[in-house]
Structure formats: C-alpha cells, structure tokens
Design a protein around this motif. Structure first.
Motif, PDB file in Angstrom:
ATOM      1  N   ALA A  77     -11.281 -30.834  36.477  1.00  0.00           N
ATOM      2  CA  ALA A  77     -12.604 -30.444  36.969  1.00  0.00           C
ATOM      3  C   ALA A  77     -13.259 -29.443  36.028  1.00  0.00           C
ATOM      4  O   ALA A  77     -14.466 -29.514  35.760  1.00  0.00           O
ATOM      5  CB  ALA A  77     -12.474 -29.850  38.377  1.00  0.00           C
ATOM      6  N   LEU A  78     -12.476 -28.510  35.514  1.00  0.00           N
ATOM      7  CA  LEU A  78     -12.987 -27.506  34.571  1.00  0.00           C
ATOM      8  C   LEU A  78     -13.551 -28.175  33.319  1.00  0.00           C
ATOM      9  O   LEU A  78     -14.659 -27.862  32.875  1.00  0.00           O
ATOM     10  CB  LEU A  78     -11.862 -26.537  34.195  1.00  0.00           C
ATOM     11  CG  LEU A  78     -12.147 -25.561  33.050  1.00  0.00           C
ATOM     12  CD1 LEU A  78     -13.203 -24.550  33.452  1.00  0.00           C
ATOM     13  CD2 LEU A  78     -10.863 -24.850  32.631  1.00  0.00           C
ATOM     14  N   VAL A  79     -12.798 -29.099  32.749  1.00  0.00           N
ATOM     15  CA  VAL A  79     -13.219 -29.765  31.515  1.00  0.00           C
ATOM     16  C   VAL A  79     -14.471 -30.612  31.755  1.00  0.00           C
ATOM     17  O   VAL A  79     -15.433 -30.563  30.963  1.00  0.00           O
ATOM     18  CB  VAL A  79     -12.076 -30.637  30.954  1.00  0.00           C
ATOM     19  CG1 VAL A  79     -12.564 -31.468  29.778  1.00  0.00           C
ATOM     20  CG2 VAL A  79     -10.905 -29.761  30.530  1.00  0.00           C
ATOM     21  N   SER A  80     -14.485 -31.383  32.843  1.00  0.00           N
ATOM     22  CA  SER A  80     -15.616 -32.276  33.086  1.00  0.00           C
ATOM     23  C   SER A  80     -16.898 -31.492  33.339  1.00  0.00           C
ATOM     24  O   SER A  80     -17.974 -31.858  32.853  1.00  0.00           O
ATOM     25  CB  SER A  80     -15.318 -33.205  34.273  1.00  0.00           C
ATOM     26  OG  SER A  80     -15.198 -32.478  35.478  1.00  0.00           O
ATOM     27  N   TRP A  81     -16.806 -30.370  34.069  1.00  0.00           N
ATOM     28  CA  TRP A  81     -18.035 -29.637  34.365  1.00  0.00           C
ATOM     29  C   TRP A  81     -18.510 -28.807  33.167  1.00  0.00           C
ATOM     30  O   TRP A  81     -19.708 -28.585  33.003  1.00  0.00           O
ATOM     31  CB  TRP A  81     -17.873 -28.743  35.593  1.00  0.00           C
ATOM     32  CG  TRP A  81     -19.171 -28.649  36.338  1.00  0.00           C
ATOM     33  CD1 TRP A  81     -19.616 -29.475  37.314  1.00  0.00           C
ATOM     34  CD2 TRP A  81     -20.206 -27.691  36.121  1.00  0.00           C
ATOM     35  NE1 TRP A  81     -20.860 -29.089  37.732  1.00  0.00           N
ATOM     36  CE2 TRP A  81     -21.256 -28.000  37.016  1.00  0.00           C
ATOM     37  CE3 TRP A  81     -20.348 -26.608  35.253  1.00  0.00           C
ATOM     38  CZ2 TRP A  81     -22.430 -27.265  37.070  1.00  0.00           C
ATOM     39  CZ3 TRP A  81     -21.530 -25.872  35.307  1.00  0.00           C
ATOM     40  CH2 TRP A  81     -22.556 -26.197  36.219  1.00  0.00           C
ATOM     41  N   THR A  82     -17.593 -28.356  32.338  1.00  0.00           N
ATOM     42  CA  THR A  82     -18.008 -27.660  31.116  1.00  0.00           C
ATOM     43  C   THR A  82     -18.816 -28.600  30.231  1.00  0.00           C
ATOM     44  O   THR A  82     -19.878 -28.227  29.703  1.00  0.00           O
ATOM     45  CB  THR A  82     -16.783 -27.144  30.338  1.00  0.00           C
ATOM     46  OG1 THR A  82     -16.062 -26.213  31.155  1.00  0.00           O
ATOM     47  CG2 THR A  82     -17.211 -26.445  29.055  1.00  0.00           C
ATOM     48  N   ALA A  83     -18.315 -29.831  30.058  1.00  0.00           N
ATOM     49  CA  ALA A  83     -19.046 -30.820  29.260  1.00  0.00           C
ATOM     50  C   ALA A  83     -20.408 -31.111  29.873  1.00  0.00           C
ATOM     51  O   ALA A  83     -21.419 -31.232  29.170  1.00  0.00           O
ATOM     52  CB  ALA A  83     -18.223 -32.092  29.142  1.00  0.00           C
ATOM     53  N   TYR A  84     -20.451 -31.203  31.214  1.00  0.00           N
ATOM     54  CA  TYR A  84     -21.723 -31.462  31.894  1.00  0.00           C
ATOM     55  C   TYR A  84     -22.706 -30.318  31.664  1.00  0.00           C
ATOM     56  O   TYR A  84     -23.884 -30.549  31.344  1.00  0.00           O
ATOM     57  CB  TYR A  84     -21.492 -31.644  33.393  1.00  0.00           C
ATOM     58  CG  TYR A  84     -22.744 -31.495  34.214  1.00  0.00           C
ATOM     59  CD1 TYR A  84     -23.678 -32.525  34.286  1.00  0.00           C
ATOM     60  CD2 TYR A  84     -23.017 -30.308  34.902  1.00  0.00           C
ATOM     61  CE1 TYR A  84     -24.850 -32.386  35.021  1.00  0.00           C
ATOM     62  CE2 TYR A  84     -24.174 -30.156  35.635  1.00  0.00           C
ATOM     63  CZ  TYR A  84     -25.092 -31.196  35.693  1.00  0.00           C
ATOM     64  OH  TYR A  84     -26.251 -31.040  36.405  1.00  0.00           O
ATOM     65  N   ALA A  85     -22.262 -29.080  31.837  1.00  0.00           N
ATOM     66  CA  ALA A  85     -23.163 -27.929  31.718  1.00  0.00           C
ATOM     67  C   ALA A  85     -23.780 -27.854  30.328  1.00  0.00           C
ATOM     68  O   ALA A  85     -24.974 -27.574  30.173  1.00  0.00           O
ATOM     69  CB  ALA A  85     -22.406 -26.638  32.031  1.00  0.00           C
ATOM     70  N   VAL A  86     -22.982 -28.104  29.302  1.00  0.00           N
ATOM     71  CA  VAL A  86     -23.470 -28.031  27.922  1.00  0.00           C
ATOM     72  C   VAL A  86     -24.492 -29.141  27.661  1.00  0.00           C
ATOM     73  O   VAL A  86     -25.593 -28.889  27.160  1.00  0.00           O
ATOM     74  CB  VAL A  86     -22.297 -28.121  26.930  1.00  0.00           C
ATOM     75  CG1 VAL A  86     -22.818 -28.222  25.495  1.00  0.00           C
ATOM     76  CG2 VAL A  86     -21.395 -26.895  27.062  1.00  0.00           C
ATOM     77  N   GLN A  87     -24.139 -30.380  28.011  1.00  0.00           N
ATOM     78  CA  GLN A  87     -25.024 -31.498  27.736  1.00  0.00           C
ATOM     79  C   GLN A  87     -26.295 -31.446  28.594  1.00  0.00           C
ATOM     80  O   GLN A  87     -27.394 -31.760  28.123  1.00  0.00           O
ATOM     81  CB  GLN A  87     -24.287 -32.826  27.980  1.00  0.00           C
ATOM     82  CG  GLN A  87     -23.137 -33.073  27.031  1.00  0.00           C
ATOM     83  CD  GLN A  87     -23.610 -33.159  25.578  1.00  0.00           C
ATOM     84  OE1 GLN A  87     -24.688 -33.693  25.300  1.00  0.00           O
ATOM     85  NE2 GLN A  87     -22.820 -32.626  24.667  1.00  0.00           N
ATOM     86  N   ASN A  88     -26.167 -31.044  29.853  1.00  0.00           N
ATOM     87  CA  ASN A  88     -27.335 -30.964  30.732  1.00  0.00           C
ATOM     88  C   ASN A  88     -28.319 -29.919  30.236  1.00  0.00           C
ATOM     89  O   ASN A  88     -29.540 -30.132  30.266  1.00  0.00           O
ATOM     90  CB  ASN A  88     -26.888 -30.631  32.159  1.00  0.00           C
ATOM     91  CG  ASN A  88     -28.028 -30.759  33.158  1.00  0.00           C
ATOM     92  OD1 ASN A  88     -28.648 -31.807  33.280  1.00  0.00           O
ATOM     93  ND2 ASN A  88     -28.299 -29.684  33.884  1.00  0.00           N
ATOM     94  N   SER A  89     -27.822 -28.790  29.760  1.00  0.00           N
ATOM     95  CA  SER A  89     -28.697 -27.752  29.224  1.00  0.00           C
ATOM     96  C   SER A  89     -29.456 -28.252  28.003  1.00  0.00           C
ATOM     97  O   SER A  89     -30.647 -27.969  27.829  1.00  0.00           O
ATOM     98  CB  SER A  89     -27.868 -26.512  28.869  1.00  0.00           C
ATOM     99  OG  SER A  89     -28.695 -25.493  28.339  1.00  0.00           O
TER     100      SER A  89
END
Length: 318
Positions: free
Chosen positions: A176-188
């Motif tokens: 969950a940590l890895v998937s949401w970190t990738a999401y936060a970076v790309q979404n920003s």
C-alpha cells in the motif's frame, strides 16, 4: 482550474492565502482518509476484495452523478494521454492501494498499518524534493528526521505490545505504501499540467474511472464467502457508501486542491495527518488513551510537518 489558473509553483510562490488553503485542505483530507483504517474493522466478516469493490463501485456511482452536468465539457478537454493517466492513477491510488490496506488492517491491525502508511510523508517528500517549488533536500532533512523519529516511536510501541501482526499483513502494508507513493507523485505532476480541469473535476473523473475498474473486482468478490446476515449486509452497504462519499469524493477533492497549490515535497508531509487521524480513530475504537511513547510519536510527526512548512514558506518568499 479554469484557463487562467496558475501552476502549482506559481500559486505557492505568489499566494500565501493559497498556501494556507492548501494546508487546511491537506489536514481535512487526512481526517477523511483516516476513516479508511477503521472501515475493515467495522465489517470484519467481509473479504478485503469485497470491501474494495463495494467502496469503489459506490465511489464511481456518486462521482458519475456529480460530474454528469459537466461531462461533455470536461471530456472535450481530455486527450488519450489524460484518459490513460486516469486509468493508471485510479488503479494505483484506489483499487490496488485499498486492497493492500484492507488486507493489512485485517491481518496486522490498525497500529501496524498506520505505522507503515505513516512512512508516506517521508517517501513522497523525498520523491518530490527535486520538483519545482521544493526546497533543497538538505533543508528538508530535519523534517524528515523528525518524521522518522516519530515513526520509530510508534514502531517500538507496536513491537513491545506484540502488535506487529503477521508477515502477510506487513507485506500488504508495504505494498500500500509503494502504490500510494507512486500515485501521489504522478497525480501531482498531472495536476500541474492540467489548467483546463479543476482539481475537483479531476477527482470526480478519477472516481468514474475507478468505478469502472471496480467492476473487474466483482468476480473475485463473488468468489469470496457470501453467507452473511441481512444486518451484516446493511452494515456493509452503509459502510462502503459512507467511505465512498467521505474518503473518496470529499477526501480526494481536498487532496487534489492541496496538490495543486503546494509543492510536492510539502504535500508529502501533509500525508502525516492521515496517520495522526488513523491513530486517533484507533484509540477511540479501542476505547483507550495513547501511551506515553505514542504521544511522543504524535508530537514528533507534527513537528516534522511544521518544520517542512516553515522551510517551504521561507523558500517561497525567497
């Protein structure tokens, strides 16, 4: 935002009120998202894939209703690249993340899951340290160190209480940590590019796409145990609907606003409020006060956010 909106960096450098609204939006998003950690405990008889499918089907329905009046206007502004981004972001930040998180909570407990997800501020801050508007990494190290120290206190408390949970739960929390970190970076990054779509509309479009992707979880949900009482089904329906509205619709809209007006490194620090609220809700659920070491951890985590905010405010003013 509309055509005349500023980019993330410009908004931060020229508008202190914009920064204040971004900080408040980040805190409010954390309060919404913290509820996610309690949801699996409220419906322990349902499999994580059922909770994820129910939550995001409800999210998709609500988002579709809210975005319907402006659907044609919005879709006319999107190209194939934006649709592919929505598909990928919806999967990373919603479907995959929540399947991992629900498994982690049910197998390892709220404390352990909050601990691992609490590393998100550090992970996203480090990932965003090279983005526009971010302060130099060396100036961010004190806030990162405070966050790590706070998380170390939580880890020690969890280990001493025997609450680290199963290895499967721990691995799911890391996923969950890895998937949401990738999401936060790309979404920003995508929010910084899109000037013709508001943060709220982007969140609703993400919800519609997430709802469509959640249909793929239905076969797996039907394969899980379905022998539940009418009361359990009522609780399940009310729970996934509430989580969809509060955590997905409201929480994501607030987060997108924060992502648009704050630098990514500072946005990453705001994720600590998800951990803080998750711990608070956990204490209320367990009907206890936080231990001394947990109080120290909370103070350190908050100090990390305040330190990062001060660094970025000084950096923006300069």
């Amino acid at each position: 935002m509309m055509a005349g909106a500023q980019s993330t960096t410009n908004s931060f450098n020229t508008s202190v009120p914009g920064m204040a609204s971004g900080l408040m939006a980040g805190v409010a998003a954390g309060a919404m998202w913290g509820l996610v950690f309690i949801a699996p405990r409220l419906a322990p008889d349902f499999a994580p894939v059922q909770l994820s499918a129910g939550r995001y089907l409800a999210y998709g329905i609500v988002a579709a209703i809210l975005v319907a009046p402006s659907w044609r206007r919005l879709t006319a502004r999107l190209t194939g690249r934006e649709w592919w981004a929505l598909l990928w972001l919806s999967f990373l930040g919603n479907i995959l993340y929540y399947v991992f998180l629900a498994n982690a909570v049910q197998r390892g407990g709220v404390a352990m899951t909050s601990l691992v997800i609490g590393l998100l501020p550090v992970a996203v801050t480090l990932a965003g340290s090279r983005h526009a508007g971010a302060a130099p990494l060396r100036r961010l190290l004190p806030s990162v160190a405070l966050s790590v120290a706070g998380l170390a206190c939580v880890a020690w408390q969890s280990l001493s209480a025997g609450g680290m949970g199963s290895m499967t739960g721990l691995l799911c929390a890391v996923g969950a940590l890895v998937s949401w970190t990738a999401y936060a970076v790309q979404n920003s990054r995508w929010l910084a590019r899109l000037h013709s779509v508001s943060a709220g509309d982007w969140s609703l479009l993400t919800g519609v796409v997430t709802g469509a992707e959640a249909l793929l979880l239905v076969p797996a949900s039907l394969a899980a145990p379905m022998a539940h009482t009418a009361q359990q089904w009522c609780v399940f329906i009310g729970l996934v609907a509430s989580v969809a509205v509060l955590c997905s619709v409201a929480g994501n809209a607030l987060w997108n606003h924060a992502s648009r007006v704050l630098p990514l490194a500072l946005t990453g620090q705001m994720i600590v409020f998800e951990t803080l609220f998750a711990m608070l809700y956990g204490y209320l659920w367990e009907q206890r006060w936080p231990a001394t070491l947990e109080c120290v951890a909370l103070a350190l985590l908050l100090a990390g956010v305040v330190s990062c905010a001060r660094v970025h405010r000084g950096h923006g003013a300069a």
